[in-house]
Enzyme design. Sequence first.
Site, PDB file in Angstrom:
ATOM      1  N   GLU A   1       0.840  -1.214   0.000  1.00  0.00           N
ATOM      2  CA  GLU A   1       0.000   0.000   0.000  1.00  0.00           C
ATOM      3  C   GLU A   1       0.870   1.257   0.000  1.00  0.00           C
ATOM      4  O   GLU A   1       0.560   2.248  -0.675  1.00  0.00           O
ATOM      5  CB  GLU A   1      -0.934  -0.036   1.214  1.00  0.00           C
TER       6      GLU A   1
ATOM      7  N   GLU B   1      -3.881  -9.552   3.783  1.00  0.00           N
ATOM      8  CA  GLU B   1      -4.649  -9.243   4.988  1.00  0.00           C
ATOM      9  C   GLU B   1      -5.792 -10.205   5.250  1.00  0.00           C
ATOM     10  O   GLU B   1      -6.110 -10.526   6.396  1.00  0.00           O
ATOM     11  CB  GLU B   1      -5.195  -7.805   4.899  1.00  0.00           C
TER      12      GLU B   1
HETATM   13  N1  3HC Z   1       4.137  -7.653  11.499  1.00  0.00           N
HETATM   14  C1  3HC Z   1       4.889  -8.049  12.532  1.00  0.00           C
HETATM   15  N2  3HC Z   1       5.727  -9.098  12.492  1.00  0.00           N
HETATM   16  C2  3HC Z   1       5.800  -9.756  11.352  1.00  0.00           C
HETATM   17  C3  3HC Z   1       5.032  -9.412  10.224  1.00  0.00           C
HETATM   18  C4  3HC Z   1       4.184  -8.298  10.322  1.00  0.00           C
HETATM   19  N3  3HC Z   1       3.449  -7.885   9.299  1.00  0.00           N
HETATM   20  N4  3HC Z   1       5.309 -10.284   9.240  1.00  0.00           N
HETATM   21  C5  3HC Z   1       6.218 -11.134   9.723  1.00  0.00           C
HETATM   22  N5  3HC Z   1       6.509 -10.819  11.003  1.00  0.00           N
HETATM   23  C6  3HC Z   1       7.498 -11.475  11.860  1.00  0.00           C
HETATM   24  C7  3HC Z   1       7.087 -12.878  12.267  1.00  0.00           C
HETATM   25  O1  3HC Z   1       6.262 -12.838  13.392  1.00  0.00           O
HETATM   26  C8  3HC Z   1       8.433 -13.498  12.554  1.00  0.00           C
HETATM   27  O2  3HC Z   1       8.837 -13.019  13.800  1.00  0.00           O
HETATM   28  P1  3HC Z   1       9.761 -13.895  14.752  1.00  0.00           P
HETATM   29  O3  3HC Z   1      11.051 -14.104  14.020  1.00  0.00           O
HETATM   30  O4  3HC Z   1       9.869 -13.086  15.980  1.00  0.00           O
HETATM   31  O5  3HC Z   1       9.009 -15.165  14.938  1.00  0.00           O
HETATM   32  C9  3HC Z   1       9.344 -12.872  11.523  1.00  0.00           C
HETATM   33  O6  3HC Z   1       8.654 -11.686  11.088  1.00  0.00           O
HETATM   34  C10 3HC Z   1       9.641 -13.715  10.325  1.00  0.00           C
HETATM   35  O7  3HC Z   1       8.435 -14.206   9.818  1.00  0.00           O
HETATM   36  P2  3HC Z   1       8.355 -15.623   9.116  1.00  0.00           P
HETATM   37  O8  3HC Z   1       8.892 -16.662  10.019  1.00  0.00           O
HETATM   38  O9  3HC Z   1       6.959 -15.784   8.620  1.00  0.00           O
HETATM   39  O10 3HC Z   1       9.395 -15.398   7.921  1.00  0.00           O
HETATM   40  P3  3HC Z   1       9.300 -15.782   6.426  1.00  0.00           P
HETATM   41  O11 3HC Z   1      10.527 -15.266   5.810  1.00  0.00           O
HETATM   42  O12 3HC Z   1       8.935 -17.224   6.275  1.00  0.00           O
HETATM   43  O13 3HC Z   1       8.045 -14.971   5.823  1.00  0.00           O
HETATM   44  C11 3HC Z   1       6.628 -13.069   5.409  1.00  0.00           C
HETATM   45  C12 3HC Z   1       8.050 -13.568   5.779  1.00  0.00           C
HETATM   46  C13 3HC Z   1       6.278 -13.567   3.998  1.00  0.00           C
HETATM   47  C14 3HC Z   1       6.606 -11.575   5.476  1.00  0.00           C
HETATM   48  C15 3HC Z   1       5.611 -13.694   6.387  1.00  0.00           C
HETATM   49  O14 3HC Z   1       6.060 -13.435   7.692  1.00  0.00           O
HETATM   50  C16 3HC Z   1       4.223 -13.154   6.270  1.00  0.00           C
HETATM   51  O15 3HC Z   1       3.443 -13.624   5.457  1.00  0.00           O
HETATM   52  N6  3HC Z   1       3.893 -12.159   7.127  1.00  0.00           N
HETATM   53  C17 3HC Z   1       2.581 -11.603   7.188  1.00  0.00           C
HETATM   54  C18 3HC Z   1       2.436 -10.535   6.165  1.00  0.00           C
HETATM   55  C19 3HC Z   1       1.104  -9.867   6.326  1.00  0.00           C
HETATM   56  O16 3HC Z   1       0.097 -10.488   6.613  1.00  0.00           O
HETATM   57  N7  3HC Z   1       1.091  -8.553   6.102  1.00  0.00           N
HETATM   58  C20 3HC Z   1      -0.093  -7.793   6.230  1.00  0.00           C
HETATM   59  C21 3HC Z   1      -0.100  -7.180   7.573  1.00  0.00           C
HETATM   60  S1  3HC Z   1      -1.595  -6.408   7.929  1.00  0.00           S
HETATM   61  C22 3HC Z   1      -1.499  -4.935   7.119  1.00  0.00           C
HETATM   62  O17 3HC Z   1      -0.541  -4.655   6.460  1.00  0.00           O
HETATM   63  C23 3HC Z   1      -2.662  -4.058   7.336  1.00  0.00           C
HETATM   64  C24 3HC Z   1      -2.669  -2.909   6.405  1.00  0.00           C
HETATM   65  O18 3HC Z   1      -3.460  -3.223   5.280  1.00  0.00           O
HETATM   66  C25 3HC Z   1      -3.239  -1.675   7.068  1.00  0.00           C
END
Ligand code: 3HC
Length: 692
Positions: A105, A125
């Site tokens: 975004e 999301e």
């Molecule tokens: N916020 C906070 N922490 C996050 C995060 C996020 N969005 N995404 C990942 N992390 C953290 C994980 O909790 C993990 O923390 P840890 O090492 O303390 O356990 C660390 O990052 C690594 O994550 P993964 O083990 O999943 O690492 P990968 O390399 O396998 O994957 C990733 C990375 C593809 C970014 C995966 O973590 C993922 O899919 N994350 C979620 C992404 C997501 O859903 N984003 C949308 C957030 S909501 C949003 O943006 C709202 C907006 O529209 C207003």
Amino acid sequence: MTAEYKVTGAVAVITLNNPPVNGLGASTRSAIVEGMKKALGDNAVKAVVITGAGKAFSGGADIKEFNTPKAFAEPTLHTVINVVENSTKPVIAAIHSVCMGGGLELALGCNYRVASPGAQIALPEVKLGILPGAGGTQRLPRVVGLEMALNMIVSGTPVASEKLAKTGLFNEMIEGDLMQGALAFANKVADTRPLPKVRDIKIDYPNYEAFLQFSRNTVKAMAGPYPAPLKCVEAVAAAVTEKFDNGIKIERDLFVELVQTDESKALRHAFFAERAASKIPDVPEDTPTRAIKSAAVIGAGTMGGGIAMNFANAGIPVKILEMKPEALEKGLATIRKNYENTMKKGKLTPAKFEERVGLITGTMSYEEIGSADIVVEAVFEEMGVKEQVFKKLDEVMKPGAILASNTSTLDVDKIADLTKRPQDVIGLHFFSPANVMKLLEIVRGAKTGKDVLATSLGLSKKIKKTGVVSGVCDGFIGNRMIEQYSRQAGFLLEEGCLPEQVDKAVEKFGFAMGPFRMGDLAGNDIGWAIRKRRYVEKPEVTYSKTADLLCEMGRYGQKTGAGWYDYKPGDRKAYASQAVNDMIVKHSADLGIERRKISDQEIVERLVFALVNEGAYILEEGIALRASDIDMVYLTGYGFPVFRGGPMFYADTVGLPNVILAMEKFAAGRHGEAWKPAPLLAKLAAEGKTFN
Ligand code: 3HC
Ligand code: NAI
């Protein structure tokens, strides 16, 4: 600093630096705005590049800050994007690795976007039960088109950047050094005016009404209990039907509504629970691990075959050992058939089929497996048989090999002590079907080496399982809890329920399968054998004999064509069985119980709170490290509804004092002794606290 600022020539570079994935938490958002201010105030700066340090452009909003004041603290993501979008100097997003959620975004708020190939682009999301809340639903359709945007937003699935190269999302794909390419691009557009803004693009989709209606119908049919997917459609619809600012407002309102839903809270809990499960306090992440390049499995039965497939799927060659050639051939043929079925469904190419089948070989000689890095035993569930196998493994396996048992109930410490190398022994408890189910309970014995535990956790990731560590006890985390659930299911039959009512109530709650359909699938004889052993050891434990009577009728489940239900050949559907229902009613009469009408609410509460109470004991005893580990076990191994977050999270949602109140009511009924609250549950409820 969570974002760094540096000027290179006429270009300011703002580099998000908030490991691990440059989440857009409050401090990162402030740092971006600070950087923008500096760049706009510096006459020497003609353009701004925003990028991310380390392994991501940005993983999106910081999910850890949700439900905390930081999530709404200024500058919000909206404010940041407004600052970027209203910049008087061109802003270019330089995207690599991961660009998700709020990260995408933010990029969409920039005037231009350049990207490396192979970056994962997503608005995920919906997987957290929400929708993109910082303009994603309004801006993405403007650059990739309505259909592709809707697909991406409703599914949350990442798309590789090169697949989007021809859309309006990217102005340029950069093959070589991203930063060099981004700087060159920035210099090229430095004097371009007016600056392009995604919000100004018109969506050209003449027949959008029909498309949106079709999408609503399809998504509604697929969304199940989750409210988010349909709201995603509504928000995207606003991108076509409303002016931009109004669309943003609609998106915002829907986002705020979804963030507060129990479904979203549960999904966010599951996201963090999965990641927390791999963290063991006394086994730091830098603990040395052992290389796993080859594997062996003992026993080619139901579990052994599935376990071997896990290794082959991860490219690890595996030898299966059996005592008799017929058993070995049967096991190998079953594996082949499983792969053939996957290939027929188009989920495996012929080349992959050959590769995987080729990685699995059979043997009847222990000498042939001695060089394997890990061996997983999956022979009959009898201590005598396990003893023979582990003594032999101790003789033949090379020093440093990991010796694992797939036992469901036996004492892993006793198994370890059968060898001269208990530090190498661990429980790896797979769930049936082992090539499908996500859960792997990793049973840590008293003497299991830390490197063996760390290696097993790493292995679980490699074979795409969710590894959860359990201490040693009868049944470990999952089966020890399910025993209490099954006990209640049995008592309910004695008191007035029939299997169908119990299953339907539990399935309506969201379980993939009720206890009786599950019993028929897994085989009722397995539980029968366990009860015979367990209840001889623990005669004080009361349980319903209905399941034993069922087995005495020869009704072991689907495998015998009859269990709690009747089955027709070639049809897995469960039909209510008159013979079983008569047996249940007669059993109540024999016990002198007057059968009563039992509500679905009572059924669900008795089954689920039985899990919760045992879970509390397990937590208190340190068998599970954290409540969220128990939730993971149930979400990935027992079909507990994900939108309820697992038994412990669900109890927190209901309120622990309410759980206690319900238990007090049940304690006044038959077998009230089962409802003594675990001390931890009672304590947390009294203190107004939660498990998670
Ligand atoms: N916020 C906070 N922490 C996050 C995060 C996020 N969005 N995404 C990942 N992390 C953290 C994980 O909790 C993990 O923390 P840890 O090492 O303390 O356990 C660390 O990052 C690594 O994550 P993964 O083990 O999943 O690492 P990968 O390399 O396998 O994957 C990733 C990375 C593809 C970014 C995966 O973590 C993922 O899919 N994350 C979620 C992404 C997501 O859903 N984003 C949308 C957030 S909501 C949003 O943006 C709202 C907006 O529209 C207003
Ligand atoms: P199974 O009966 O299908 O397979 C056992 C296999 O081991 C048979 O093929 C048998 O020939 C072989 N075997 C027996 N003794 C042997 C020996 N000394 N050396 C080599 N092979 C030998 O049993 P299943 O269901 O696969 O269970 C195996 C283990 O997995 C048990 O410990 C069980 O508790 C556990 N388990 C079973 C689950 C299930 O749902 N079936 C789930 C999780 C664990």
